[in-house]
Design a protein around this motif. Sequence first.
Motif, PDB file in Angstrom:
ATOM      1  N   LEU B  40       0.815  -1.190  -0.039  1.00  0.00           N
ATOM      2  CA  LEU B  40      -0.023   0.114  -0.074  1.00  0.00           C
ATOM      3  C   LEU B  40       0.874   1.148   0.033  1.00  0.00           C
ATOM      4  O   LEU B  40       0.750   2.098  -0.913  1.00  0.00           O
ATOM      5  CB  LEU B  40      -0.959  -0.041   1.109  1.00  0.00           C
ATOM      6  CG  LEU B  40      -1.630   1.234   1.273  1.00  0.00           C
ATOM      7  CD1 LEU B  40      -2.780   1.260  -0.008  1.00  0.00           C
ATOM      8  CD2 LEU B  40      -2.697   1.106   2.453  1.00  0.00           C
ATOM      9  N   ILE B  49       9.508   2.603   2.617  1.00  0.00           N
ATOM     10  CA  ILE B  49       9.510   3.014   3.937  1.00  0.00           C
ATOM     11  C   ILE B  49       9.172   2.151   4.747  1.00  0.00           C
ATOM     12  O   ILE B  49       9.253   2.110   6.132  1.00  0.00           O
ATOM     13  CB  ILE B  49       8.577   4.263   4.362  1.00  0.00           C
ATOM     14  CG1 ILE B  49       7.164   3.981   3.844  1.00  0.00           C
ATOM     15  CG2 ILE B  49       9.344   5.721   3.507  1.00  0.00           C
ATOM     16  CD1 ILE B  49       6.308   5.373   4.319  1.00  0.00           C
ATOM     17  N   ALA B  51       6.147   0.968   5.816  1.00  0.00           N
ATOM     18  CA  ALA B  51       5.449   1.470   6.787  1.00  0.00           C
ATOM     19  C   ALA B  51       4.005   0.622   7.033  1.00  0.00           C
ATOM     20  O   ALA B  51       3.544   0.489   7.954  1.00  0.00           O
ATOM     21  CB  ALA B  51       5.069   2.986   6.692  1.00  0.00           C
ATOM     22  N   CYS B  52       3.593   0.125   5.709  1.00  0.00           N
ATOM     23  CA  CYS B  52       1.908  -0.292   5.853  1.00  0.00           C
ATOM     24  C   CYS B  52       2.068  -1.550   6.320  1.00  0.00           C
ATOM     25  O   CYS B  52       0.837  -2.129   6.906  1.00  0.00           O
ATOM     26  CB  CYS B  52       1.391   0.006   4.328  1.00  0.00           C
ATOM     27  SG  CYS B  52       2.125  -1.191   3.372  1.00  0.00           S
ATOM     28  N   ARG B  53       3.196  -2.328   6.301  1.00  0.00           N
ATOM     29  CA  ARG B  53       3.346  -3.681   6.858  1.00  0.00           C
ATOM     30  C   ARG B  53       2.594  -4.967   5.985  1.00  0.00           C
ATOM     31  O   ARG B  53       2.442  -5.934   6.448  1.00  0.00           O
ATOM     32  CB  ARG B  53       3.046  -3.921   8.124  1.00  0.00           C
ATOM     33  CG  ARG B  53       3.461  -2.691   8.962  1.00  0.00           C
ATOM     34  CD  ARG B  53       4.820  -2.446   8.961  1.00  0.00           C
ATOM     35  NE  ARG B  53       6.018  -3.386   9.819  1.00  0.00           N
ATOM     36  CZ  ARG B  53       7.057  -3.390   9.560  1.00  0.00           C
ATOM     37  NH1 ARG B  53       7.826  -2.503   8.724  1.00  0.00           N
ATOM     38  NH2 ARG B  53       7.990  -4.376  10.334  1.00  0.00           N
ATOM     39  N   LEU B  56       5.010  -8.059   4.623  1.00  0.00           N
ATOM     40  CA  LEU B  56       5.398  -8.630   5.602  1.00  0.00           C
ATOM     41  C   LEU B  56       5.530 -10.044   4.855  1.00  0.00           C
ATOM     42  O   LEU B  56       4.566 -10.772   4.536  1.00  0.00           O
ATOM     43  CB  LEU B  56       4.666  -8.677   6.668  1.00  0.00           C
ATOM     44  CG  LEU B  56       5.014  -7.392   7.870  1.00  0.00           C
ATOM     45  CD1 LEU B  56       4.367  -7.696   9.014  1.00  0.00           C
ATOM     46  CD2 LEU B  56       6.551  -7.093   7.925  1.00  0.00           C
ATOM     47  N   LYS B  64      11.309 -13.181  13.056  1.00  0.00           N
ATOM     48  CA  LYS B  64      10.797 -12.127  12.707  1.00  0.00           C
ATOM     49  C   LYS B  64      10.299 -12.001  11.202  1.00  0.00           C
ATOM     50  O   LYS B  64      10.942 -12.484  10.359  1.00  0.00           O
ATOM     51  CB  LYS B  64      11.536 -10.814  13.029  1.00  0.00           C
ATOM     52  CG  LYS B  64      11.726 -10.505  14.595  1.00  0.00           C
ATOM     53  CD  LYS B  64      12.529  -8.995  14.563  1.00  0.00           C
ATOM     54  CE  LYS B  64      12.452  -8.802  15.907  1.00  0.00           C
ATOM     55  NZ  LYS B  64      12.885  -7.442  16.156  1.00  0.00           N
ATOM     56  N   LEU B  65       9.084 -11.228  11.088  1.00  0.00           N
ATOM     57  CA  LEU B  65       8.624 -10.894   9.856  1.00  0.00           C
ATOM     58  C   LEU B  65       9.208 -10.003   9.016  1.00  0.00           C
ATOM     59  O   LEU B  65       9.649  -8.841   9.819  1.00  0.00           O
ATOM     60  CB  LEU B  65       7.050 -10.785   9.849  1.00  0.00           C
ATOM     61  CG  LEU B  65       6.161 -11.872  10.500  1.00  0.00           C
ATOM     62  CD1 LEU B  65       4.697 -11.249  10.489  1.00  0.00           C
ATOM     63  CD2 LEU B  65       6.405 -13.247   9.733  1.00  0.00           C
ATOM     64  N   ARG B  85      -0.975 -17.555   7.980  1.00  0.00           N
ATOM     65  CA  ARG B  85      -0.658 -16.596   9.073  1.00  0.00           C
ATOM     66  C   ARG B  85      -0.613 -15.053   8.360  1.00  0.00           C
ATOM     67  O   ARG B  85      -1.070 -14.169   8.904  1.00  0.00           O
ATOM     68  CB  ARG B  85       0.624 -17.054   9.667  1.00  0.00           C
ATOM     69  CG  ARG B  85       1.002 -15.918  10.914  1.00  0.00           C
ATOM     70  CD  ARG B  85       2.554 -16.180  11.375  1.00  0.00           C
ATOM     71  NE  ARG B  85       2.887 -15.233  12.317  1.00  0.00           N
ATOM     72  CZ  ARG B  85       4.289 -15.109  12.530  1.00  0.00           C
ATOM     73  NH1 ARG B  85       5.061 -15.888  11.798  1.00  0.00           N
ATOM     74  NH2 ARG B  85       4.676 -14.223  13.574  1.00  0.00           N
ATOM     75  N   GLU B  88      -3.912 -13.787   7.109  1.00  0.00           N
ATOM     76  CA  GLU B  88      -4.523 -13.286   8.370  1.00  0.00           C
ATOM     77  C   GLU B  88      -4.080 -11.768   8.737  1.00  0.00           C
ATOM     78  O   GLU B  88      -5.048 -10.927   9.052  1.00  0.00           O
ATOM     79  CB  GLU B  88      -4.535 -14.250   9.362  1.00  0.00           C
ATOM     80  CG  GLU B  88      -5.577 -13.949  10.575  1.00  0.00           C
ATOM     81  CD  GLU B  88      -6.895 -13.951  10.327  1.00  0.00           C
ATOM     82  OE1 GLU B  88      -7.372 -14.341   9.343  1.00  0.00           O
ATOM     83  OE2 GLU B  88      -7.656 -13.381  11.138  1.00  0.00           O
ATOM     84  N   TYR B  89      -2.853 -11.765   9.130  1.00  0.00           N
ATOM     85  CA  TYR B  89      -2.366 -10.366   9.278  1.00  0.00           C
ATOM     86  C   TYR B  89      -2.654  -9.364   8.308  1.00  0.00           C
ATOM     87  O   TYR B  89      -2.892  -8.284   8.687  1.00  0.00           O
ATOM     88  CB  TYR B  89      -0.565 -10.407   9.507  1.00  0.00           C
ATOM     89  CG  TYR B  89      -0.476 -11.051  10.789  1.00  0.00           C
ATOM     90  CD1 TYR B  89      -1.191 -11.332  11.804  1.00  0.00           C
ATOM     91  CD2 TYR B  89       1.080 -11.356  10.887  1.00  0.00           C
ATOM     92  CE1 TYR B  89      -0.770 -12.246  12.901  1.00  0.00           C
ATOM     93  CE2 TYR B  89       1.397 -12.076  12.036  1.00  0.00           C
ATOM     94  CZ  TYR B  89       0.784 -12.312  13.011  1.00  0.00           C
ATOM     95  OH  TYR B  89       1.196 -13.195  14.132  1.00  0.00           O
ATOM     96  N   MET B  92      -6.286  -8.229   8.611  1.00  0.00           N
ATOM     97  CA  MET B  92      -6.261  -7.594   9.747  1.00  0.00           C
ATOM     98  C   MET B  92      -5.889  -6.130   9.354  1.00  0.00           C
ATOM     99  O   MET B  92      -6.582  -5.098   9.934  1.00  0.00           O
ATOM    100  CB  MET B  92      -5.543  -8.195  10.899  1.00  0.00           C
ATOM    101  CG  MET B  92      -6.366  -9.143  11.511  1.00  0.00           C
ATOM    102  SD  MET B  92      -5.483 -10.373  12.722  1.00  0.00           S
ATOM    103  CE  MET B  92      -5.554  -9.249  14.274  1.00  0.00           C
ATOM    104  N   ILE B  93      -4.701  -5.960   8.799  1.00  0.00           N
ATOM    105  CA  ILE B  93      -4.193  -4.518   8.733  1.00  0.00           C
ATOM    106  C   ILE B  93      -5.037  -3.802   7.603  1.00  0.00           C
ATOM    107  O   ILE B  93      -5.498  -2.544   8.352  1.00  0.00           O
ATOM    108  CB  ILE B  93      -2.593  -4.642   7.928  1.00  0.00           C
ATOM    109  CG1 ILE B  93      -1.851  -5.185   8.963  1.00  0.00           C
ATOM    110  CG2 ILE B  93      -2.299  -3.163   7.481  1.00  0.00           C
ATOM    111  CD1 ILE B  93      -0.326  -5.638   8.366  1.00  0.00           C
TER     112      ILE B  93
END
Lengths: 546, 240
Positions: B40, B49, B51-53, B56, B64-65, B85, B88-89, B92-93
């Motif tokens: 995004l 950057i 930032a939006c994750r 991942l 760590k992702l 997983r 799902e993340y 959710m984001i």
Amino acid sequence: MTPEELSELAVAERQRLDRLAHQINVCTATACHASGSEAIKTRLTAEVRERGISGQCLIRGVGCRGLCTNGPMVSVEPQGVLYQHVTADDAPALLDSLASEPVSHIQAPTDDPFYTRQHRIVLEHAGEIDPEQITEYIAVGGYQALAKALYEMSPADVVDELTTSGLRGRGGAGFPTGLKWRTVAKALSDRKFVICNGDEGDPGAFMDRSVLESDPHRVLEGMAIAAYAVGAHEGFLYVRAEYPLAIKRLTTAIRQARQRNLLGDAILGTPFTFHVEIRLGAGAFVCGEETALIASIEGERGSPRPRPPYPAEVGLWGRPTLINNVETLANIAPIIKNGGAWFAGIGTEKSKGTKVFALTGQVKNTGLIEVPMGISLREIVFDIGGGVPEGRSFKAVQTGGPSGGCIPDELLDSSVDYESLTRLGSIMGSGGMIVMDNTSSMVEVARYFMEFSMTESCGKCIPCRVGTAEMHGILTRFCEKRATERDLALLEQLCDLTRHASLCGLGQSAPNPILSTLRYFKQEYLAALESNQPEEVGAAAEEGRS
Amino acid sequence: MTVPPARIRTLTIDGKDVGAREDETILDVARENGIWIPTLCQMTGLSNIGACRLCLVEVAGSTKLQPACVTRVEEGMQVTAHSDRLAEYRKMIVELLFAEGNHICSVCVTNGHCDLQWLAQRLEIDHIRFPYLYGKRSVDASHERFVLDHNRCVLCTRCVRVCDEVEGAHTWDIMGRGTNARVITDLAQPWGESTSCTSCGKCVSVCPTGALFEQGKAVTEMVKHRELLPMLLTMRGRQR
């Protein structure tokens, strides 16, 4: 100044102090300052002048002695008498008593476990020397470690000594300091930086403030040694603007160190150059995160960026940068002076040395303490802290601030070290320790910390920005007894997301207060649900109608 | 002057063997190989950057992702871009973004042309599980050609970056913390009073939602011209 001149100055200053019959030390750190210690100092100084004993009796402002609850604190040396709850009106009696017995109604016991159970390394000069006089720091051996490093050790030797010491970062994460120094030392660049992270923002924490107020030269000496070890010539002290006293004393300390050639060009007669500047932070919690702190010094908005690359490689203005916390840097001089092996002899196998904690909350002795790693939480809360005040019982101790967790009664015998606190679902953090009694609601506690994380989130990444706001909303529903089973499930999902998907360590650790309270105090969450059963809602509705 | 050749790395993404230059990111390589990773805040031509994750990914050997847009490839890396997983993340984001702002597609100028809406469809989001925050947000219509609707802003900072990095004006910035963070023009002045804005419209064309749009556009009429940025950079010889 040469190392010989430094030693001569130390001897001369000690002799000058030894000639005095009495040294009256008035704590002028923030807590005692707020309870009027400046007035006591003024009154004592005037009285001494009136009595014509200025030549034998020195009145000086010193740093924090630790027991902030009982301030203002005054000590009389070399007699070793300590006074608490002193007022300006006590000044004449205090001076009268110098030749006879101490003033009994304000005398404080010095054999209290609060003092005897501590092990002071970082705070060894706090309350003993005047932080605004460089000569006093030099008299207690200050800058000798810098001289030793510059004259007797290569930069690699300094890093080796640090590695041997086993010192880990005191800012919270506990990264091995020797390893961090080595990576910056290895980075190739014509320009490197050393940053002292004094952006302390955890609720209930004031360790760094106290160190900076009580012994600023110790931190400067640590920075200079660090700069020598990693090959840096410029340093920044990043301090919150909310710490005016610390900033004032640091400014004075930097000026005095420059005048004495202990900072600046050709330090102590060697080719080593190191310039330090202070940078004021506007008070954003996230600016304690190293990449956000760097952005803030650069004049940008304080937001973290993904790591790697780590600041050791790409830091301030793209150059290799060493960032250490105030307390970490305050440990450097004694390690260089006494050797890494000496330091490694204190603490546990993986957590060496001591840790400074700000003990607050529902505990008798609130204040600043320094204890060896491996001490149990019970010793801290009950022996040093004196336990919770009468009529209430202990419930939990919160460590690590908004990134930490609550540890219940049954786990109080756990050792205080990085690994064991992590196993308990909390962290060492920078050293805030808040004691809670049986009147505290753990859901409220979790909500308090979540509110902090929510309002302090920089807003850059979505899991932290919105996740913390949603978690705060759900916790509010619990506190208002409006929560449902579904809220509990959502809360757990959000904790998982925020923890694993956030950009920086602050977002990743934001769910910790919830996770730890869910782990040890889940019944409080369930109780909030039980009172939300349909029959009760129905009964309440009936009541409202009648 | 000869440029030293970039080394080649081999790795796997979702089990597929791929080759990459050492200076490429996981996202670059995934795209080259037709492996879709949702993004995004990322936009080709602007700095990344992380930032939006949404991008991942899981990398074998690390708990760590890692954000695919800023993580460089390494030899032998085993990347998982799609797992239950991660799915799902990602859902959710995007749900959190819908819960945070006031995104009512049916009355939005970019309905049908919106990156957020498209992501929600692609990630099969059919409802939002989180309570809406109903933030009080304003609309700035002071600019003669454009409008800023904070209700639809997802804080991806594409506007901030394009204005700084491509236009060179740096009209846009961010102020505030947490869910109170906002994009601002100049020193939080109305956009129409901005003295640095060149009215070039690059920010409007890169904005993923209806947060930035042209005056006079009604529901569904605001079509963003995403192709403008790559073309512009190619013409300037500055393609990242």
